[in-house]
Design an enzyme around this catalytic site. Structure first.
Site, PDB file in Angstrom:
ATOM      1  N   ARG A   8       0.847  -1.185   0.000  1.00  0.00           N
ATOM      2  CA  ARG A   8       0.000   0.000   0.000  1.00  0.00           C
ATOM      3  C   ARG A   8       0.882   1.234   0.000  1.00  0.00           C
ATOM      4  O   ARG A   8       1.784   1.376   0.826  1.00  0.00           O
ATOM      5  CB  ARG A   8      -0.923   0.023   1.219  1.00  0.00           C
ATOM      6  CG  ARG A   8      -2.287  -0.539   0.923  1.00  0.00           C
ATOM      7  CD  ARG A   8      -3.374  -0.086   1.859  1.00  0.00           C
ATOM      8  NE  ARG A   8      -3.015  -0.146   3.258  1.00  0.00           N
ATOM      9  CZ  ARG A   8      -2.744   0.947   3.973  1.00  0.00           C
ATOM     10  NH1 ARG A   8      -2.752   2.142   3.421  1.00  0.00           N
ATOM     11  NH2 ARG A   8      -2.440   0.833   5.255  1.00  0.00           N
ATOM     12  N   ALA A   9       0.619   2.131  -0.958  1.00  0.00           N
ATOM     13  CA  ALA A   9       1.429   3.345  -1.101  1.00  0.00           C
ATOM     14  C   ALA A   9       0.522   4.562  -1.058  1.00  0.00           C
ATOM     15  O   ALA A   9       0.535   5.399  -1.940  1.00  0.00           O
ATOM     16  CB  ALA A   9       2.208   3.310  -2.412  1.00  0.00           C
ATOM     17  N   SER A  10      -0.292   4.652  -0.014  1.00  0.00           N
ATOM     18  CA  SER A  10      -1.252   5.754   0.069  1.00  0.00           C
ATOM     19  C   SER A  10      -0.596   7.076   0.437  1.00  0.00           C
ATOM     20  O   SER A  10      -1.198   8.128   0.305  1.00  0.00           O
ATOM     21  CB  SER A  10      -2.348   5.426   1.093  1.00  0.00           C
ATOM     22  OG  SER A  10      -1.767   5.136   2.351  1.00  0.00           O
ATOM     23  N   THR A  11       0.654   7.029   0.915  1.00  0.00           N
ATOM     24  CA  THR A  11       1.314   8.271   1.319  1.00  0.00           C
ATOM     25  C   THR A  11       2.537   8.554   0.465  1.00  0.00           C
ATOM     26  O   THR A  11       2.492   9.384  -0.427  1.00  0.00           O
ATOM     27  CB  THR A  11       1.706   8.221   2.804  1.00  0.00           C
ATOM     28  OG1 THR A  11       2.447   7.015   3.061  1.00  0.00           O
ATOM     29  CG2 THR A  11       0.473   8.215   3.686  1.00  0.00           C
TER      30      THR A  11
END
Length: 206
Positions: A8-11
């Site tokens: 997950r690369a939400s930031t």
């Protein structure tokens, strides 16, 4: 057995790159190879994660879903976590997380059936516990953030997050140019919620 890495690369994009390297190292140390990586830009608190469900759709029974931390997989509420677990169980996928040592043996093939079943049971309990902790941490952080904003508003110092106008203009240009949301997300890392907000802005006009 295929090992499929979920990131997950939400930031920050660099966080996903670092995590990917850690997962590759973990697999290589055990003489294994990651067959595919799936990079998600949606929050772990939401069940609406297309890359996660694409990964599960690609899986065959016995495949491994490899994550850096359990909270990368779930910060879901109890009901949504049960739905995700049911989907994982239906696909007969084994979840292995670097921060869950009891899961590490699941990535190795072999062993007797009794030991495998015991390990599955122990790992399931630990996975539930870490998922619950991840959800609590998420809710605590959101609560502290809300309290901080309310305090700042009461003090007259809250201004909200400044809009990245240059970035949003570029995203709107891509939307106006007819690019698909998927291609924009892949190219920029923008979230679908941001694209939805900008698409609505375009529709409403000046």
């Amino acid at each position: 057995m295929f090992i499929r890495a979920y990131l997950r690369a939400s930031t920050k994009e660099q966080d996903a790159s670092r995590a990917k390297a850690d997962l590759q190292r973990f697999a290589e140390e055990r003489g294994l190879r990651i067959a595919a990586s799936y990079v998600e830009n949606e929050s772990g608190a939401s069940l609406q994660r297309p890359e996660l469900f694409r990964l599960l759709s690609d899986c065959q029974p016995g495949d491994v879903l490899l994550v850096e931390q359990v909270d990368r997989l779930s910060r879901l509420n109890a009901a949504d976590w049960e739905k995700l677990k049911a989907e994982i169980a239906a696909k007969r996928v084994r979840v292995v997380a670097l921060d869950l040592p009891t899961s590490h043996q699941l990535i190795q093939q072999g062993g007797d059936e009794f030991s495998a079943r015991m390990l599955d049971a122990i790992n399931g309990m630990m996975l539930d516990m870490l998922a619950a902790i991840a959800r609590k941490d998420y809710e605590d952080r959101r609560r502290r953030q809300t309290q901080g904003i309310e305090k700042a508003k009461a003090s007259g110092v809250y201004k909200g997050r400044p809009e990245d106008t240059d970035r949003n203009e570029a995203l709107m240009s891509m939307l106006k140019g007819g690019q698909t949301w998927a291609s924009i997300v892949a190219a920029t890392g923008a979230s679908t919620s941001t694209l939805a907000r900008l698409a609505k802005r375009i529709k409403e006009g000046p």
